[in-house]
Write an enzyme that holds these catalytic residues in place. Structure first.
Site, short mmCIF file in Angstrom:
data_model
loop_
_atom_site.label_atom_id
_atom_site.label_comp_id
_atom_site.label_asym_id
_atom_site.label_seq_id
_atom_site.Cartn_x
_atom_site.Cartn_y
_atom_site.Cartn_z
N GLN A 137 0.85 -1.20 0.00
CA GLN A 137 0.00 0.00 0.00
C GLN A 137 0.89 1.24 0.00
OE1 GLN A 137 -3.15 1.50 0.50
NE2 GLN A 137 -2.20 3.41 1.11
N ARG A 168 0.87 5.78 -0.76
CA ARG A 168 0.29 7.03 -1.23
C ARG A 168 1.42 8.00 -1.60
NH1 ARG A 168 -0.57 7.95 4.70
NH2 ARG A 168 0.37 9.95 5.28
N ASN A 169 2.61 7.44 -1.82
CA ASN A 169 3.79 8.25 -2.10
C ASN A 169 4.53 7.77 -3.33
OD1 ASN A 169 4.02 10.25 0.08
ND2 ASN A 169 4.14 8.46 1.42
N GLY A 224 3.82 -0.87 7.36
CA GLY A 224 5.00 -0.12 7.75
C GLY A 224 4.83 0.62 9.06
N ARG A 225 5.86 1.32 9.41
CA ARG A 225 5.84 2.18 10.59
C ARG A 225 4.83 3.30 10.36
NH1 ARG A 225 8.36 6.80 12.52
NH2 ARG A 225 9.13 6.72 14.66
N ASP A 226 3.95 3.55 11.35
CA ASP A 226 2.95 4.60 11.27
C ASP A 226 2.09 4.48 10.01
OD1 ASP A 226 1.63 6.82 12.34
OD2 ASP A 226 2.84 8.24 11.21
N HIS A 227 1.68 3.26 9.70
CA HIS A 227 0.88 2.99 8.51
C HIS A 227 -0.42 3.78 8.56
CE1 HIS A 227 -0.27 0.14 5.19
NE2 HIS A 227 -1.48 0.59 5.54
N ALA A 228 -0.71 4.52 7.48
CA ALA A 228 -1.94 5.32 7.34
C ALA A 228 -2.06 6.40 8.41
CB ALA A 228 -3.18 4.43 7.34
#
Length: 377
Positions: free
Chosen positions: A186, A188-189, A280-284
């Site tokens: 996933q 958004r970057n 990942g770390r701090d997902h969403a």
């Protein structure tokens, strides 16, 4: 391949000629149109429509539907009092976006809800600066529940639609390739080198990689959709074995709901046929609203999901190792670390500066710099 969430894919379509021209017409924006299509295409399986009051309350309070099936993000259609009155006596309404009818809704129920308390439960904050909380509390006062059906998708942007796969199509691709394990990524970057290293680490273990960038409304400062897609296209063309990659867009908005959205992302990728998902770390996440590994911890509450999360530690570049590493593999002091900062990257691109090649592939940097305004404003 895991089963679709809830056991079967939703497949709700209707021929345009079968939509009664005399129906009351409900106009929806493009973001809501995407959510309606996600219901019909099966991305949100097992949902067949917008949540009724019982399911809404259960999702908000427990992160589960009323039948106890995991579901963490309310999928709802809001309306004002005037529209609600017109819908109330209708058994069915037509759905329209940008002047074009694209579906119908079977009206089952209308109900009011406590916006602030519901938003606090979902986003774990009542700070109006949180983009997800702010959007939720500014919704209209009434929610309309009911099953939806759409005609075949009507592209708002052909470039974006050409990369879009339905869950049925992605499952067919995975099956045709004979993959026993498929890892979802996933994003958004735009991709930087740490993303590439993480994805390839997964490919060392699993059969295939499903790169699934989110297309839809994002917060100010995020990269624009076409910048993300063109960047990934260049990366895959130059640095990946294409027979081990499926690249497809996910058309939905970011909610920035942290751990709850991590579960939502996992459920959607299970519907696409993925056996694993990288969390990942701090997902969403956004800002400092969630602890860095809250999106990891929440999976303990949902052991029945048939998609398995993969938790990678945070990667950073070590100047002494001259590679991407993490705390498990690098013994060197903090002085050698070079963290990947989104803020730092944006500042570099805004000033026309290319990031060093160990942080971002030069081909990707050139794509981004080719856009005079690559960020959401």
């Amino acid at each position: 391949m895991p089963r679709p969430h809830g056991g079967s894919l939703t497949n709700n379509f209707i021929d345009l000629s079968r939509i009664d021209k005399d129906l009351f017409t409900l106009d929806v924006d493009t973001g809501l149109k995407m959510e309606i299509e996600n219901i019909s295409f099966g991305v949100f399986s097992p949902l067949k429509g917008f949540l009724n009051e019982e399911d809404f309350t259960s999702v908000v309070k427990r992160g589960r539907l009323s039948n106890d099936l995991p579901w963490t993000i309310p999928i709802v259609l809001d309306a004002n009092e005037e529209v609600a009155k017109k819908v109330k006596d209708s058994s069915q309404v037509a759905l329209r976006n940008d002047g074009q009818i694209f579906g119908v809704m079977q009206v089952e129920d209308l109900y009011k809800f406590d916006k602030t308390e519901s938003a606090k439960s979902v986003f774990q904050t009542d700070d109006p600066s949180h983009p997800g909380f702010n959007k939720f509390v500014t919704m209209q006062d009434i929610l309309i529940a009911g099953e939806v059906k759409t005609v075949s998708t009507t592209p708002n942007n052909k470039f974006l639609e050409d990369l879009r796969l339905t869950p049925a199509e992605s499952r067919k691709k995975i099956e045709d390739r004979g993959w026993k394990s498929t890892v979802a990524f996933q994003t958004r970057n735009v991709p930087h080198v740490a993303h590439e290293m993480l994805q390839k680490a997964a490919l060392n273990i699993y059969d295939g990689l499903f790169i699934n960038p989110l297309i839809g409304k994002k917060k100010v400062g995020d990269f624009k959709d076409e910048v993300i897609l063109n960047s990934y296209t260049v990366l895959i063309d130059n640095y990946y074995p294409k027979y081990r990659i499926i690249f497809s867009t996910l058309h939905t908005e970011m909610k920035y709901a942290g751990p709850r959205e991590a579960i939502h992302h996992a459920i959607m990728r299970q519907n696409f046929g993925c056996s694993h998902i990288i969390i990942g770390r701090d997902h969403a996440g956004v800002g400092n609203y969630y602890s860095p590994f809250a999106a990891h911890d929440i999976f303990k509450d949902y052991p029945e999901l048939e998609i398995e999360p993969i938790f990678f530690p945070a990667f950073y570049y070590c100047k002494k190792c001259q590679s991407y590493v993490n705390d498990r593999t690098c013994p060197h002091y903090l002085d050698y670390r070079e963290e990947l900062s989104g803020t730092k990257m944006r500042k570099m691109f805004s000033s026309g500066e290319l990031p060093p090649s160990h942080l971002m592939r030069p081909e990707i940097s050139k794509v981004i710099l080719s856009y005079p305004r690559p960020f959401v404003e």
